[in-house]
Design a protein around this motif. Structure first.
Motif, PDB file in Angstrom:
ATOM      1  N   UNK A  32     -63.347 -48.409  70.722  1.00 43.61           N
ATOM      2  CA  UNK A  32     -63.279 -49.749  70.148  1.00 43.61           C
ATOM      3  C   UNK A  32     -61.963 -50.437  70.483  1.00 43.61           C
ATOM      4  N   UNK A  33     -60.921 -49.622  70.606  1.00 45.99           N
ATOM      5  CA  UNK A  33     -59.595 -50.148  70.939  1.00 45.99           C
ATOM      6  C   UNK A  33     -58.676 -48.964  71.209  1.00 45.99           C
ATOM      7  N   UNK A  34     -57.467 -49.261  71.661  1.00 42.19           N
ATOM      8  CA  UNK A  34     -56.453 -48.230  71.859  1.00 42.19           C
ATOM      9  C   UNK A  34     -55.160 -48.695  71.212  1.00 42.19           C
ATOM     10  N   UNK A  35     -54.480 -47.759  70.562  1.00 46.56           N
ATOM     11  CA  UNK A  35     -53.227 -48.079  69.878  1.00 46.56           C
ATOM     12  C   UNK A  35     -52.050 -47.718  70.771  1.00 46.56           C
ATOM     13  N   UNK A  36     -51.053 -48.596  70.769  1.00 46.04           N
ATOM     14  CA  UNK A  36     -49.905 -48.453  71.661  1.00 46.04           C
ATOM     15  C   UNK A  36     -48.621 -48.338  70.852  1.00 46.04           C
ATOM     16  N   UNK A  37     -47.773 -47.434  71.283  1.00 46.59           N
ATOM     17  CA  UNK A  37     -46.420 -47.326  70.723  1.00 46.59           C
ATOM     18  C   UNK A  37     -45.466 -47.928  71.748  1.00 46.59           C
ATOM     19  N   UNK A  46     -51.114 -43.994  71.932  1.00 46.38           N
ATOM     20  CA  UNK A  46     -50.974 -42.893  70.977  1.00 46.38           C
ATOM     21  C   UNK A  46     -52.331 -42.430  70.448  1.00 46.38           C
ATOM     22  N   UNK A  47     -53.344 -43.303  70.510  1.00 47.31           N
ATOM     23  CA  UNK A  47     -54.637 -42.902  69.984  1.00 47.31           C
ATOM     24  C   UNK A  47     -55.737 -43.890  70.309  1.00 47.31           C
ATOM     25  N   UNK A  48     -56.961 -43.474  70.054  1.00 45.61           N
ATOM     26  CA  UNK A  48     -58.138 -44.277  70.344  1.00 45.61           C
ATOM     27  C   UNK A  48     -58.875 -44.603  69.047  1.00 45.61           C
ATOM     28  N   UNK A  49     -59.138 -45.875  68.841  1.00 43.05           N
ATOM     29  CA  UNK A  49     -59.949 -46.290  67.700  1.00 43.05           C
ATOM     30  C   UNK A  49     -61.412 -46.076  68.064  1.00 43.05           C
ATOM     31  N   UNK A  88     -45.576 -50.159  63.242  1.00 42.78           N
ATOM     32  CA  UNK A  88     -44.912 -50.681  64.434  1.00 42.78           C
ATOM     33  C   UNK A  88     -45.767 -50.555  65.689  1.00 42.78           C
ATOM     34  N   UNK A  89     -46.952 -49.947  65.570  1.00 37.91           N
ATOM     35  CA  UNK A  89     -47.848 -49.791  66.719  1.00 37.91           C
ATOM     36  C   UNK A  89     -48.797 -50.994  66.790  1.00 37.91           C
ATOM     37  N   UNK A  90     -49.397 -51.183  67.946  1.00 40.52           N
ATOM     38  CA  UNK A  90     -50.293 -52.328  68.128  1.00 40.52           C
ATOM     39  C   UNK A  90     -51.590 -51.896  68.793  1.00 40.52           C
ATOM     40  N   UNK A  91     -52.635 -52.698  68.576  1.00 37.20           N
ATOM     41  CA  UNK A  91     -53.901 -52.521  69.284  1.00 37.20           C
ATOM     42  C   UNK A  91     -53.902 -53.395  70.539  1.00 37.20           C
ATOM     43  N   UNK A  92     -54.395 -52.831  71.631  1.00 38.73           N
ATOM     44  CA  UNK A  92     -54.433 -53.577  72.889  1.00 38.73           C
ATOM     45  C   UNK A  92     -55.337 -54.803  72.775  1.00 38.73           C
ATOM     46  N   UNK A  93     -56.562 -54.606  72.292  1.00 41.61           N
ATOM     47  CA  UNK A  93     -57.502 -55.729  72.212  1.00 41.61           C
ATOM     48  C   UNK A  93     -56.987 -56.834  71.306  1.00 41.61           C
ATOM     49  N   UNK A  94     -56.411 -56.442  70.184  1.00 38.80           N
ATOM     50  CA  UNK A  94     -56.014 -57.415  69.175  1.00 38.80           C
ATOM     51  C   UNK A  94     -54.757 -58.183  69.565  1.00 38.80           C
TER      52      UNK A  94
END
Length: 428
Positions: A32-37, A46-49, A88-94
């Protein structure tokens, strides 16, 4: 130097929606998305939604393999092995996809159409990083599943090492292309960028500029944009910027606001600055009084050229222009004028009385812009002094101010450009 081995490269848009299977071949969900540090030049995943309404993430170190067909986990999925998104992490799609970034080299806004990821190995540790953003038409068509239509087009990628995150991720990203900083952009280029932004993004961007950058940039914008930006700002920051602006520009902005709003800002300004601006606000639009700035440099006729030069080093930062020096008596009556060039080439011990021109070209407070323009054009002036009935100099109207009034559709006029076409205080 530690060797980094690239195991694969992926377009983020092509990974979205792909199924995720654990070791037992059980389908866990979809990407659904990927989280970025974002902690270095190349931000790490850092992880996959894996579910739309879940914020638990499958840690990236749980990934066994990644292809455009599917994701495979090393072990059987367990909810207790998931990780949570840090603040402090972000989602790529968002926060990245479809957002605007600033291309400093081109001085323009561009849109992120896709994100390029790289699967790498370093010291036997595998991880995934963001390496570039795709701002080209090819990335957009790829998102639509129509990349074949633009197969002959080149990719238009911007390396992620030149992208720095800002505090407010939902506004925009600041792109540092070829290690340039926003401070190196000409204020006119920054103004052009602001003109392209929506009002929310514009308000956030102006807050990233220091006071001098903000003042210079506002000076390159039309009055409506200046008013809009100042009104959106925190009142204290807005008043600080108004203090730093030439008084005539500050007055023009405040006149366009409601009386209540303008008084609030004036009351936050330093008393002397506020009084000067209030005085200018009283004059009718288009008159010398409204167009003039009270920031000019005047000296006694008895000072020597060297004494004036020494004082100029202290006074110049406070004046809007030092192309002309005005000679006044002890009550401020204008006696003469000389150009900066004439001062510099004069003998150090020469007094201003012997250097100044006594045949003066002036305008009155109530003179309209047509009269001012005629005087400036006829005598090739960069600025014309404004005097009262007694002959006391109250301010100066610069050529850029009168041309901005006469030719608003042409944008701000650069005095330096005008100067290249005119002699110091002389005719064409």
């Amino acid at each position: 130097m530690v060797e980094v081995q690239v195991l694969g490269e992926f377009c983020f848009s092509r990974l979205l929606g792909k199924p995720i299977y654990d070791k037992s071949n059980r389908k866990i969900g979809k990407i659904k998305d990927m989280a970025v540090q974002w902690e270095n030049s190349y931000p790490q995943i850092i992880g996959i939604k894996y579910k739309s309404r879940e914020h638990q993430l499958i840690a990236i170190d749980q990934i066994e393999s990644c292809t455009y067909r599917e994701i495979r986990l090393k072990e059987n999925f367990a909810i207790e092995k998931t990780i949570v998104l840090h603040e402090t992490d972000i989602y790529i799609s968002k926060w990245l996809l479809d957002k605007q970034i600033i291309d400093l080299k081109g001085s323009k806004l561009v849109r992120v159409n896709d994100v390029i990821l790289s699967w790498v190995m370093q010291e036997n540790i595998e991880y995934m990083t963001l390496v570039a953003v795709d701002i080209g038409i090819k990335g957009l068509f790829r998102r639509l599943g129509l990349e074949f239509l633009v197969a002959g087009c080149k990719n238009n990628l911007l390396d992620l090492q030149y992208v720095n995150p800002l505090e407010n991720w939902n506004a925009y990203l600041q792109l540092n292309r070829e290690k340039q900083q926003i401070s190196q952009l000409h204020p006119a280029d920054i103004a052009d960028l602001l003109e392209e932004m929506d009002y929310k993004t514009r308000a956030g961007f102006i807050e990233t500029l220091n006071d001098q950058q903000a003042v210079d940039t506002l000076g390159e914008m039309d009055l409506d944009a200046q008013v809009e930006i100042i009104e959106q700002m925190d009142q204290q920051r807005a008043s600080d910027l108004l203090e730093e602006m030439p008084p005539d520009e500050a007055a023009d902005i405040l006149v366009e606001m409601t009386v209540e709003k303008s008084e609030e800002l004036l009351n936050l300004m330093k008393v002397d600055d506020a009084e000067g601006v209030r005085e200018l606000m009283q004059y009718e639009e288009g008159t010398a009084g409204a167009l003039m700035t009270t920031e000019f440099i005047a000296f006694s006729a008895e000072l020597t050229a060297q004494e004036v030069i020494n004082r100029l080093r202290e006074l110049a930062p406070e004046a809007e222009t030092i192309y002309y020096l005005y000679v006044v008596d002890n009550i401020g009556i204008l006696q003469g004028i000389l150009s900066l060039r004439e001062l510099i080439i004069a003998a150090p011990n020469k007094i201003l009385r012997d250097l100044m021109h006594m045949k003066l070209q002036t305008v009155q407070l109530d003179d309209g812009h047509e009269i001012i323009a005629q005087v400036i054009n006829k005598y090739g002036l960069l600025a014309v002094p404004v005097i009262d009935e007694q002959g006391i100099i109250l301010g100066i109207v610069t050529v850029d101010d009168v041309l901005d009034f006469l030719l608003p559709e042409q944008g701000k006029i650069d005095m330096h450009s005008w100067f290249t076409l005119r002699k110091w205080g002389g005719r064409k």
